[in-house]
Design a protein around this motif. Structure first.
Motif, PDB file in Angstrom:
ATOM      1  N   VAL A  70      10.256 -13.212  36.118  1.00 21.23           N
ATOM      2  CA  VAL A  70       9.235 -12.214  36.456  1.00 21.23           C
ATOM      3  C   VAL A  70       9.520 -11.739  37.875  1.00 21.23           C
ATOM      4  N   LEU A  71       9.665 -10.431  38.043  1.00 18.95           N
ATOM      5  CA  LEU A  71       9.931  -9.874  39.367  1.00 18.95           C
ATOM      6  C   LEU A  71       8.619  -9.611  40.096  1.00 18.95           C
ATOM      7  N   MET A  72       8.566  -9.998  41.375  1.00 17.70           N
ATOM      8  CA  MET A  72       7.386  -9.734  42.203  1.00 17.70           C
ATOM      9  C   MET A  72       7.833  -9.138  43.532  1.00 17.70           C
ATOM     10  N   PRO A  73       7.258  -8.005  43.937  1.00 23.84           N
ATOM     11  CA  PRO A  73       7.627  -7.419  45.231  1.00 23.84           C
ATOM     12  C   PRO A  73       7.312  -8.356  46.382  1.00 23.84           C
ATOM     13  N   ILE A 133      10.486  -9.849  32.718  1.00 23.72           N
ATOM     14  CA  ILE A 133       9.244  -9.060  32.736  1.00 23.72           C
ATOM     15  C   ILE A 133       9.074  -8.498  34.138  1.00 23.72           C
ATOM     16  N   PHE A 134       8.743  -7.208  34.235  1.00 21.53           N
ATOM     17  CA  PHE A 134       8.510  -6.643  35.559  1.00 21.53           C
ATOM     18  C   PHE A 134       7.609  -5.416  35.461  1.00 21.53           C
ATOM     19  N   VAL A 155      10.481  -6.815  28.901  1.00 20.57           N
ATOM     20  CA  VAL A 155       9.225  -6.113  28.648  1.00 20.57           C
ATOM     21  C   VAL A 155       8.721  -5.619  29.995  1.00 20.57           C
ATOM     22  N   THR A 156       8.204  -4.404  30.026  1.00 19.33           N
ATOM     23  CA  THR A 156       7.711  -3.838  31.278  1.00 19.33           C
ATOM     24  C   THR A 156       6.212  -3.581  31.209  1.00 19.33           C
ATOM     25  N   LEU A 157       5.563  -3.736  32.360  1.00 16.52           N
ATOM     26  CA  LEU A 157       4.182  -3.299  32.513  1.00 16.52           C
ATOM     27  C   LEU A 157       4.254  -1.876  33.056  1.00 16.52           C
TER      28      LEU A 157
END
Length: 346
Positions: A70-73, A133-134, A155-157
């Motif tokens: 999961v990518l988080m800024p 997911i990002f 999967v993208t939000l």
């Protein structure tokens, strides 16, 4: 001293559930040939007796990492405002959606688009995760393009505007911006501001499109001076409000990208002596519903981010079971919660 109870094994689970050792093993490996009902029964038994499989051993057998990246800024992690709340809810929803499976979240902090793309490439090429997911999807998102090219599950939000079909969960931001703008127009406002995120983001463009449609339907022009682009902070909201009220023909209606910016707008309007509900109206848009406690409470377009994030996890599991990405799309409209008449009372 009583001897320690024997450690539960796959054979233990087989005896408890009545399923064969082969079926139990496949269920624990998340094999698509095992039905959801069977998998649920086996995982329930495993939890009951405290069975813990060797993730390392399972990875060696299956070639999987059992990690969902999961990518988080990084800017969120370091924020001194409440920006991190949204990402905390995303992580909580994904974690809940993965409960009962062998998959776990691996959070990757990224600085910007370039760093994010490099991280995605590293995850794919290094087999660091089984899926990705990002959020923060760009109109032309190079991460989406890379993942589609490599055939890597993701999967993208949010949706990439110009990419081929892919798995996503998204909120109808265009509809919400249009509905909020129309509500302010119906309340007598003619100078309506859109406090928006950076225009490189796909949903920012959706919001501009919805805002512009509402103005066009009312026969009102789109004034670029009334669109305030920036980050998602209260700081941006306050600066935008001060600038928009300083225009020769100031804004009286404000459509905000989230509750953080709405809080900043309230602060800026208060500083300039504007009375909400008489001189100006503010409509918020977010998932935590904090605007119910603002003074005055604000009309809000509310969406359940944690619930949507559980769908992200469910879609990821279905992708890993071989389901087609194009079939995994979830598009929702937020709920309008009215707390003001949002009318101009000169």
């Amino acid at each position: 001293m009583r001897p320690a109870a024997p450690r539960p094994t796959i054979k233990t689970l087989s005896e408890m559930t009545g399923y064969s050792i082969a079926t139990v093993s496949k269920a624990l490996a998340n094999s698509p040939v095992v039905t959801e009902a069977t998998r649920a029964a086996i995982f329930a038994a495993a939890e009951q007796v405290g069975y813990q499989a060797s993730l390392r051993g399972r990875s060696l057998r299956t070639g999987k990492s059992y990690q969902i990246a999961v990518l988080m800024p990084l800017s969120v992690a370091k924020s001194h405002e409440w920006n991190g709340v949204e990402h905390a809810e995303i992580l909580a929803g994904i974690a809940e959606g993965l409960e009962g499976t062998p998959y776990r979240i691996a959070v990757h902090l990224v600085r910007d688009t370039e760093d994010s793309l490099a991280t995605v490439r590293s995850i794919v090429e290094g087999h660091q995760a089984d899926g990705l997911i990002f959020s923060g999807i760009l109109a032309d998102d190079p991460r989406v393009a890379l993942l589609l090219e490599r055939g890597f599950p993701f999967v993208t939000l949010g949706r990439s505007r110009n990419a081929p079909p892919h798995a996503f969960v998204d909120i109808d931001s265009g509809w919400a911006a249009q509905a909020a703008t129309s509500r302010l127009i119906d309340g007598g406002h003619r100078r309506i501001a859109l406090v928006n995120p950076e225009p490189s983001l796909a949903y920012s463009l959706d919001r501009i499109a919805g805002y512009s449609r509402a103005l066009a339907e009312a026969g009102l022009p789109v004034d670029p001076a009334l669109i305030a682009d920036g980050d998602l902070t209260a700081r941006h909201g306050k600066a935008a409000a001060l600038a928009l009220r300083a225009l020769p023909d100031p804004a009286t209606g404000f459509v905000c990208v989230n509750e953080s910016t709405a809080l900043g707008v309230l602060s800026g309007l208060h500083e300039t002596g504007v009375i909400i509900g008489r001189d100006a109206s503010v409509i918020a848009y977010d998932d935590i519903n904090a605007s119910a406690y603002f003074f005055p409470p604000l009309t809000t377009f509310l969406y359940p981010l944690e619930t949507l994030s559980r769908v992200l996890a469910q879609f990821m599991l279905r992708l890993l079971e071989g389901e087609a990405p194009a079939a995994l799309t979830h598009f929702v409209r937020p709920e309008l919660i009215i707390r003001q008449d949002d009318c101009l009372h000169p």
